[in-house]
Design an enzyme around this catalytic site. Structure first.
Site, short mmCIF file in Angstrom:
data_model
loop_
_atom_site.label_atom_id
_atom_site.label_comp_id
_atom_site.label_asym_id
_atom_site.label_seq_id
_atom_site.Cartn_x
_atom_site.Cartn_y
_atom_site.Cartn_z
N ARG A 1 0.82 -1.24 0.00
CA ARG A 1 0.00 0.00 0.00
C ARG A 1 0.85 1.28 0.00
O ARG A 1 0.42 2.32 0.50
CB ARG A 1 -0.96 0.03 1.20
CG ARG A 1 -2.00 -1.05 1.14
CD ARG A 1 -3.22 -0.69 1.94
NE ARG A 1 -4.20 -1.74 1.81
CZ ARG A 1 -4.29 -2.77 2.62
NH1 ARG A 1 -3.44 -2.90 3.63
NH2 ARG A 1 -5.21 -3.68 2.43
N LYS B 1 4.09 11.22 -11.43
CA LYS B 1 3.22 10.40 -12.28
C LYS B 1 3.88 9.04 -12.46
O LYS B 1 5.04 8.96 -12.90
CB LYS B 1 3.02 11.04 -13.65
CG LYS B 1 1.92 12.07 -13.68
CD LYS B 1 1.58 12.45 -15.10
CE LYS B 1 0.52 13.52 -15.14
NZ LYS B 1 0.26 14.00 -16.52
N GLU C 1 11.58 17.24 -24.95
CA GLU C 1 10.90 17.62 -23.70
C GLU C 1 11.55 18.85 -23.07
O GLU C 1 10.91 19.56 -22.31
CB GLU C 1 10.92 16.45 -22.70
CG GLU C 1 10.17 15.20 -23.16
CD GLU C 1 8.66 15.25 -22.92
OE1 GLU C 1 8.15 16.29 -22.48
OE2 GLU C 1 8.01 14.22 -23.19
N LYS D 1 9.06 22.58 -14.29
CA LYS D 1 8.10 21.51 -13.98
C LYS D 1 7.70 21.55 -12.51
O LYS D 1 6.52 21.38 -12.17
CB LYS D 1 8.68 20.14 -14.34
CG LYS D 1 7.69 19.03 -14.01
CD LYS D 1 7.80 17.80 -14.84
CE LYS D 1 6.65 16.85 -14.52
NZ LYS D 1 6.72 15.60 -15.22
N GLU E 1 -3.11 17.25 -11.70
CA GLU E 1 -3.60 17.64 -13.03
C GLU E 1 -5.10 17.90 -13.08
O GLU E 1 -5.83 17.29 -13.86
CB GLU E 1 -3.20 16.57 -14.07
CG GLU E 1 -3.22 17.14 -15.49
CD GLU E 1 -2.60 16.20 -16.51
OE1 GLU E 1 -1.49 15.70 -16.29
OE2 GLU E 1 -3.26 15.99 -17.55
N ARG F 1 -1.39 21.65 -14.77
CA ARG F 1 -0.42 20.59 -15.08
C ARG F 1 -0.62 20.05 -16.50
O ARG F 1 0.31 19.56 -17.12
CB ARG F 1 -0.50 19.46 -14.05
CG ARG F 1 0.57 18.41 -14.29
CD ARG F 1 0.83 17.51 -13.11
NE ARG F 1 1.87 16.55 -13.46
CZ ARG F 1 2.50 15.79 -12.58
NH1 ARG F 1 2.22 15.86 -11.31
NH2 ARG F 1 3.43 14.94 -12.99
N ASN G 1 1.41 18.62 -21.14
CA ASN G 1 1.05 17.68 -22.22
C ASN G 1 1.17 18.33 -23.59
O ASN G 1 0.72 17.74 -24.58
CB ASN G 1 -0.39 17.18 -22.02
CG ASN G 1 -0.52 16.38 -20.74
OD1 ASN G 1 0.43 15.70 -20.33
ND2 ASN G 1 -1.66 16.46 -20.09
N HIS H 1 1.64 16.23 -26.62
CA HIS H 1 1.44 14.83 -26.24
C HIS H 1 0.16 14.22 -26.79
O HIS H 1 0.06 13.01 -26.91
CB HIS H 1 1.48 14.68 -24.71
CG HIS H 1 2.87 14.77 -24.15
ND1 HIS H 1 3.66 15.89 -24.30
CD2 HIS H 1 3.63 13.89 -23.44
CE1 HIS H 1 4.83 15.69 -23.71
NE2 HIS H 1 4.84 14.49 -23.18
N HIS I 1 1.06 10.99 -28.45
CA HIS I 1 0.62 9.69 -27.92
C HIS I 1 -0.17 8.91 -28.97
O HIS I 1 -0.06 7.68 -29.06
CB HIS I 1 -0.27 9.89 -26.69
CG HIS I 1 0.51 10.13 -25.43
ND1 HIS I 1 -0.09 10.46 -24.25
CD2 HIS I 1 1.84 10.09 -25.18
CE1 HIS I 1 0.84 10.61 -23.31
NE2 HIS I 1 2.02 10.40 -23.86
N HIS J 1 9.07 8.03 -27.71
CA HIS J 1 8.18 9.03 -27.13
C HIS J 1 8.57 10.47 -27.49
O HIS J 1 7.73 11.25 -27.95
CB HIS J 1 8.13 8.84 -25.60
CG HIS J 1 7.30 9.86 -24.90
ND1 HIS J 1 5.93 9.90 -25.01
CD2 HIS J 1 7.64 10.90 -24.09
CE1 HIS J 1 5.46 10.91 -24.30
NE2 HIS J 1 6.48 11.53 -23.72
N1 GLY Z 1 4.81 14.42 -18.23
C1 GLY Z 1 3.69 15.21 -17.91
C2 GLY Z 1 3.47 15.36 -16.43
O1 GLY Z 1 4.28 14.96 -15.63
O2 GLY Z 1 2.44 15.88 -16.04
#
Ligand code: GLY
Length: 375
Positions: free
Chosen positions: A128, A150, A192, A234, A244, A248, A252, A255, A259, A274
């Protein structure tokens, strides 16, 4: 003799009781054990890495953990996006349990985005929730995926569809580790880096465009500077929107298209990795913004020119073997987790460094744009 780090920069991710430091500098790996021991009290850890990274860096990390008195075991997984999946998640969690690690112990991700996301997710669910350390070894992981908590795996339905927010207790970004990356991987990670300039730091984009990119790729002092700027950009966004619900999503940028392209090539890294998907996606997001009348033609031209100068792809036609039809790309976009109640969300822009979140983008407009892009 173990060489010592020269200059270490520290960027803080400010999340109240879960705040942590990102250490950035050359030659930090030999001191990683000590840095981990000062950030958290742990008895033992499982290092999760991939076969390529293990060959370069595992022995150094193991020695440094040993020197800091932290018991450790290692799990070496195959390299590549396909490892970010259910079978390898199970293998990682079972390895944590088989090594009798406790809740207060840690999982240490030594690798790029795939290993960081997988190991982080395993640490979020085993017992957990355990402690977690990121030792990112790719440029992409150092400037993006290792920061912000993330974690997750891909599903056959789409990328990153299963996961959790689980913050690391420390991130150790040894920029010297990037010297072993292939030029293709470095460039993909660089996409990035550019992203932060395009989101809200036009001065940073200008610095990159003016030639700093060469030093970043070649291992000059620009590399530490760029990683530090990217991580603080970031960290600022994550601190104000950890999960997010708002800003946040700006991270993206590129992306949604990116994606979709990765899904259409079935995550085949030989065709598209990517960062390359993100490069095409960012160029497309800027062209789409221009088509919608949000910015002048100069903006997408400048973005594409910079990405091309670095050697990154910018168009659907740059995907080896083809990107798929406009309808197939739109379908893949609809499967992405950024779709909310059927509405399409894109990160669009009003200029360099003036990105914003656009909700309710019409599918017809996206399809028209994709048809133009595919022509
Ligand atoms: N890579 C996008 C984020 O961390 O929100």
């Amino acid at each position: 003799m173990i060489a010592t780090a020269q200059t270490t920069r520290t960027v803080k991710v400010d999340l109240a009781g879960r705040s942590y430091d990102i250490l950035i500098g050359r030659n930090l790996l030999p001191g990683a054990g000590e840095a981990i021991a000062s950030a958290m009290k742990i008895r033992g850890c499982l290092i999760v890495t991939d076969a390529i990274v293990a060959g370069h860096h595992l022995a150094t990390l193991e020695a440094s953990l040993g020197a800091a008195g932290i018991a450790h075991a290692s799990l070496v997984l195959p390299a590549g996006e396909k490892t970010k999946s259910w079978p390898f998640l199970e293998q990682t969690v079972e390895a944590i349990l088989a090594n009798r690690l406790e809740r207060g112990d840690a999982v240490v991700a030594l690798g790029g985005g795939v290993i960081g996301d997988l190991a982080g997710f395993a640490s979020a669910i085993a017992r957990r929730g355990m402690r977690f350390v990121q030792v990112p070894t790719s440029l992409l992981a150092q400037v993006d995926s290792s920061v912000g908590g993330k974690t997750g795996i891909n599903s056959p339905v789409g990328k990153n569809l299963v996961g959790a927010f689980h913050q690391p207790g420390i991130v150790i970004a040894d920029t010297g580790l990037l010297d072993t990356l292939s030029p293709r991987e470095m460039k993909a990670g660089y996409a990035e880096v550019v992203k932060y300039g395009l989101i809200d730091r036009p001065d940073f984009f200008e610095w990159l465009e003016a030639g700093a990119w060469r030093g970043i790729l070649a291992g000059g002092p620009e590399r530490e500077e760029a990683v530090a700027v990217a991580c603080s950009a970031k960290a600022a966004i994550v601190a104000r929107d950890e999960t997010e619900t708002g800003d946040r999503a700006l991270l993206n940028l590129g992306h949604t298209f990116g994606h979709a392209l990765e899904a259409l090539v079935q995550y085949d890294g030989a065709r598209l990795v990517h960062g390359e998907g993100v490069a095409i996606g960012m160029a497309m997001a800027h062209r789409f913004s221009q088509k919608l009348g949000l910015c002048s033609q100069e903006v997408p031209s400048r973005v594409a020119a910079h990405l091309q100068a670095v050697g990154l792809p910018t168009r659907l036609a740059d995907v080896p073997g083809g990107a798929g039809s406009p309808d197939a790309i739109l379908d893949a976009i609809r499967q992405d987790k950024k779709v909310s109640r059927g509405a399409l969300t894109f990160i669009l822009t009003r200029g360099i460094g003036r990105s914003f979140i656009a909700k309710d983008v019409s599918a017809e407009k996206v399809l028209d744009f994709l048809k133009e892009e595919a022509a």
